[in-house]
Design a protein around this motif. Structure first.
Motif, PDB file in Angstrom:
ATOM      1  N   ILE A   5     -67.595 -44.087 -23.824  1.00 13.21           N
ATOM      2  CA  ILE A   5     -66.479 -43.470 -24.523  1.00 13.21           C
ATOM      3  C   ILE A   5     -65.354 -44.489 -24.658  1.00 13.21           C
ATOM      4  O   ILE A   5     -64.821 -44.987 -23.660  1.00 13.21           O
ATOM      5  N   TYR A   6     -65.023 -44.815 -25.901  1.00 16.28           N
ATOM      6  CA  TYR A   6     -63.848 -45.637 -26.189  1.00 16.28           C
ATOM      7  C   TYR A   6     -62.686 -44.688 -26.451  1.00 16.28           C
ATOM      8  O   TYR A   6     -62.696 -43.937 -27.427  1.00 16.28           O
ATOM      9  N   LEU A   7     -61.697 -44.726 -25.580  1.00 14.66           N
ATOM     10  CA  LEU A   7     -60.535 -43.844 -25.682  1.00 14.66           C
ATOM     11  C   LEU A   7     -59.346 -44.612 -26.244  1.00 14.66           C
ATOM     12  O   LEU A   7     -58.988 -45.684 -25.728  1.00 14.66           O
ATOM     13  N   VAL A   8     -58.720 -44.084 -27.284  1.00 13.80           N
ATOM     14  CA  VAL A   8     -57.583 -44.748 -27.917  1.00 13.80           C
ATOM     15  C   VAL A   8     -56.447 -43.752 -28.113  1.00 13.80           C
ATOM     16  O   VAL A   8     -56.668 -42.612 -28.556  1.00 13.80           O
ATOM     17  N   ARG A   9     -55.247 -44.185 -27.803  1.00 18.48           N
ATOM     18  CA  ARG A   9     -54.078 -43.379 -28.129  1.00 18.48           C
ATOM     19  C   ARG A   9     -53.676 -43.661 -29.579  1.00 18.48           C
ATOM     20  O   ARG A   9     -53.845 -44.781 -30.076  1.00 18.48           O
ATOM     21  N   HIS A  10     -53.141 -42.671 -30.254  1.00 20.15           N
ATOM     22  CA  HIS A  10     -52.700 -42.825 -31.637  1.00 20.15           C
ATOM     23  C   HIS A  10     -51.601 -43.880 -31.765  1.00 20.15           C
ATOM     24  O   HIS A  10     -50.959 -44.264 -30.778  1.00 20.15           O
ATOM     25  N   GLY A  11     -51.355 -44.323 -32.991  1.00 21.27           N
ATOM     26  CA  GLY A  11     -50.265 -45.253 -33.266  1.00 21.27           C
ATOM     27  C   GLY A  11     -48.900 -44.585 -33.144  1.00 21.27           C
ATOM     28  O   GLY A  11     -48.780 -43.358 -33.008  1.00 21.27           O
ATOM     29  N   GLU A  12     -47.880 -45.395 -33.232  1.00 25.66           N
ATOM     30  CA  GLU A  12     -46.506 -44.924 -33.015  1.00 25.66           C
ATOM     31  C   GLU A  12     -46.016 -44.047 -34.173  1.00 25.66           C
ATOM     32  O   GLU A  12     -46.405 -44.227 -35.326  1.00 25.66           O
ATOM     33  N   THR A  13     -45.153 -43.096 -33.845  1.00 19.53           N
ATOM     34  CA  THR A  13     -44.481 -42.246 -34.827  1.00 19.53           C
ATOM     35  C   THR A  13     -42.968 -42.437 -34.706  1.00 19.53           C
ATOM     36  O   THR A  13     -42.478 -43.029 -33.737  1.00 19.53           O
ATOM     37  N   ASP A  14     -42.231 -41.894 -35.661  1.00 19.21           N
ATOM     38  CA  ASP A  14     -40.766 -41.966 -35.577  1.00 19.21           C
ATOM     39  C   ASP A  14     -40.248 -41.181 -34.373  1.00 19.21           C
ATOM     40  O   ASP A  14     -39.231 -41.559 -33.778  1.00 19.21           O
ATOM     41  N   TRP A  15     -40.922 -40.113 -34.031  1.00 18.31           N
ATOM     42  CA  TRP A  15     -40.501 -39.358 -32.846  1.00 18.31           C
ATOM     43  C   TRP A  15     -40.753 -40.154 -31.572  1.00 18.31           C
ATOM     44  O   TRP A  15     -39.971 -40.079 -30.626  1.00 18.31           O
ATOM     45  N   GLN A  36     -50.358 -50.785 -36.444  1.00 31.35           N
ATOM     46  CA  GLN A  36     -51.055 -50.814 -35.157  1.00 31.35           C
ATOM     47  C   GLN A  36     -52.497 -50.349 -35.314  1.00 31.35           C
ATOM     48  O   GLN A  36     -53.426 -50.928 -34.734  1.00 31.35           O
ATOM     49  N   ALA A  37     -52.694 -49.284 -36.096  1.00 38.80           N
ATOM     50  CA  ALA A  37     -54.041 -48.751 -36.303  1.00 38.80           C
ATOM     51  C   ALA A  37     -54.935 -49.759 -37.025  1.00 38.80           C
ATOM     52  O   ALA A  37     -56.137 -49.862 -36.736  1.00 38.80           O
ATOM     53  N   LYS A  38     -54.368 -50.515 -37.955  1.00 41.02           N
ATOM     54  CA  LYS A  38     -55.145 -51.544 -38.651  1.00 41.02           C
ATOM     55  C   LYS A  38     -55.581 -52.639 -37.685  1.00 41.02           C
ATOM     56  O   LYS A  38     -56.704 -53.164 -37.781  1.00 41.02           O
TER      57      LYS A  38
END
Length: 204
Positions: A5-15, A36-38
């Protein structure tokens, strides 16, 4: 058979950059988050991935879709992989929460497993649904490698429960945006942590 399992947190948001609690609020990636996602996609392009799953919230789903392009895979979403529901705290900063919800925040900080956030969830609620999601995925994909894109709290929960950590201390696990962690499961109840919170693809 092992399941990786490769676990990744999402990219940054304005919040995120504004220090606001997001929870179930469906906040999109910022331009920085998309970049970041790219970089994550480039990091994972040569990994043999059999399936890609994400939270159904758009910040995780978009991160997963960008990462999925080199693999020509369709992202499958799961509501059980959502961040904890922060209820009445969503959209507020830490300072605003402690000013408006001081007593409940203090209780949650000391015992998040059993303390329900006003109009939201307890940590135990998230532990239960994340465990349900992981068990289903591992049983469905024996011998395969999966990419899961989710949230900081979800990754802390999956890693913490897999390692038998006291989940009242789960905030001690740092999870950066688009960080990569790897778990290898030998059956549902036996997991080895191979990598945690790697960010070399965004911090060269």
């Amino acid at each position: 058979m092992r399941t990786r399992i490769y676990l990744v947190r999402h990219g940054e948001t304005d919040w995120n950059s504004g220090g606001k609690f997001q929870g179930h609020s469906d906040i999109p990636l910022s331009d920085k988050g998309r970049e970041q996602a790219k970089r994550l996609a480039k990091r994972l392009k040569n990994v043999d991935i059999h399936g890609i799953y994400s939270s159904d919230l758009c910040r995780a789903r978009e991160t997963a879709e960008i990462a999925a392009k080199p693999h020509q895979l369709t992202v499958q979403t799961m509501t059980d992989l959502r961040e904890i529901n922060f209820g009445g705290w969503e959209g507020l900063t830490y300072q605003e929460i402690t000013e408006k919800f001081g007593e409940s925040y203090s209780c949650w900080s000391e015992n998040p497993l059993m303390t329900r956030i006003p109009f939201g969830e307890s940590l135990q609620d998230m532990v239960d649904r994340c465990s349900r999601a992981m068990q289903a995925l591992i049983l469905e994909h024996p011998g395969e490698t999966l990419l899961i894109v989710a949230h900081g709290g979800v990754i802390r929960t999956i890693v913490g429960t897999s390692l038998g950590i006291n989940m009242n201390l789960y905030w001690k696990l740092k999870v950066d945006h688009v960080s990569l962690s790897i778990l290898e499961y030998h059956g549902w109840d036996k997991a080895i942590l191979e990598l945690y919170n790697e960010t070399c693809h965004i911090n060269p």
